[in-house]
Write an enzyme that holds these catalytic residues in place. Structure first.
Site, PDB file in Angstrom:
ATOM      1  N   HIS A  53       4.028   5.593   7.050  1.00 39.65           N
ATOM      2  CA  HIS A  53       4.608   6.015   5.528  1.00 39.65           C
ATOM      3  C   HIS A  53       3.700   6.518   4.696  1.00 39.65           C
ATOM      4  CE1 HIS A  53       8.630   3.927   5.799  1.00 39.65           C
ATOM      5  NE2 HIS A  53       9.017   5.170   6.422  1.00 39.65           N
ATOM      6  N   ALA A  81       0.738  -1.115   0.005  1.00 43.56           N
ATOM      7  CA  ALA A  81      -0.095  -0.054   0.298  1.00 43.56           C
ATOM      8  C   ALA A  81       0.906   1.136   0.074  1.00 43.56           C
ATOM      9  CB  ALA A  81      -0.977  -0.045   1.264  1.00 43.56           C
TER      10      ALA A  81
END
Length: 341
Positions: free
Chosen positions: A308, A285
């Site tokens: 992130h 992802a």
């Protein structure tokens, strides 16, 4: 697209902010200034891997750069025209080849001709996606989005020695949207224990624990010996091919960590993803967000949102006219949706 200076605070994340910002600056033509680079890390500022990405990006787009030095906490980057070519970049350590390549690919896909990029350093680094992840999981999805990239793993490179090498061939392409709702039925499974200068019993124990945790057959588990000169190093890789996606999970042997513990780590990752029913695991992802944003639209489901991904979303929305939404799923997990702003 506007050419206003984009100013970012790099203290809230690590190298991910820098890499995404470089990719977006090159492709959009917008100048960039980052302050407090990796400011909250134990070793703040640019490390060798980050410096290689900066210098490589500058070479590819003839950028004017200030602050491209080891340990620098501030960087100014003013991109020029992207140029196709035959490039070679050496990190000079076991820093991740994968992360440097991911920084450069969006720009090279927008270049005016075919490019070859050779990067030497670490191909199997515990703090970055292994080369197998790029080749087997990430790039096939980018190819479905229109990217034309071939990747070869020429030589493995582990921490701390490095010495690995990747070769990518990149042709100009036009992005198109992609929707990934679920992985689909599992078609094939493979566990590989990579050993370079490490006794064979280590890999055997890792694969035995994979059998115990996941029930994979002998045919689905493989011991792979690499030349000793490519080590020392050990990685355990699980690959699960599904109808709509290929998932790759990895854990690394380290001093003081048993082979069984390494296998437990990677099996737990795989089980968590399979039970979620989501298309992209947490790490995939993170890596899908930027190419989907460059396509201008797309969506995918994922079990959880990493730090992130959150910081990457904020950087992308500073550069591109897109909105990145998050929809909670009834059964748990999230649907990330990219639309035009």
């Amino acid at each position: 697209m506007r050419k206003d200076l984009i100013e970012l605070d790099g203290s809230e994340g690590g190298g991910q902010i820098l890499r995404s910002a470089l990719s977006l600056s090159m492709t959009s033509g917008q100048p960039l200034r980052i302050r407090n680079i990796r400011g909250r890390r134990s070793r703040p500022g640019l490390l060798r891997q980050h410096l290689t990405a900066v210098r490589a990006a500058a070479e590819i787009c003839a950028a004017e750069v200030e602050g491209a030095e080891l340990g620098s906490r501030e960087l100014a980057f003013r991109p020029g025209a992207i140029r196709a070519g035959d490039y070679a970049f050496a990190i000079g350590s076991a820093g991740s080849c994968s992360l440097v390549l991911q920084t450069l690919l969006p720009a090279l896909l927008a270049a005016n001709g075919e490019s070859r990029v050779r990067i030497s350093g670490g191909t199997h680094n515990p703090l970055a996606p292994p080369a197998d992840f790029l080749r087997d999981s990430w790039l096939p999805l980018l190819q479905r989005m229109g990217a034309e990239v071939d990747l070869e793993l020429l030589r493995h490179g582990f921490v701390p020695a490095g010495g690995g090498e990747l070769l990518a061939r990149v042709r100009p392409a036009r992005w198109r949207p992609l929707q990934l709702e679920h992985p689909g039925a599992a078609l094939r499974r493979q566990a590989r224990a990579l050993l370079a200068g490490i006794p064979g019993h280590v890999g055997e124990r890792e694969l035995e624990r994979v059998r115990q945790r996941l029930g994979w057959s002998d045919e689905e588990r493989q011991l792979e010996f690499l030349a000793e000169v490519q080590g020392p190093g050990n990685a355990l890789l699980l690959r699960i091919d599904c109808e709509h996606i290929c998932a790759t999970f990895c854990a690394f042997g380290q001093a003081g960590v048993s082979a069984e513990r390494v296998a437990e780590q990677v099996a737990t990752q795989a089980i968590g993803w399979m039970e979620s029913g989501c298309a992209a695991d947490e790490h995939l992802a993170d890596q899908l967000l930027l190419p989907m944003a460059l396509a201008g639209a797309g969506s995918f489901t994922t079990p959880r949102l990493s730090a992130h991904l959150q910081s990457n979303r904020r950087v992308i929305e500073r550069f591109l006219p897109v909105r990145i939404g998050d929809q909670a799923l009834d059964g748990g997990g999230h649907r990330i949706v990219i639309t035009s702003a």
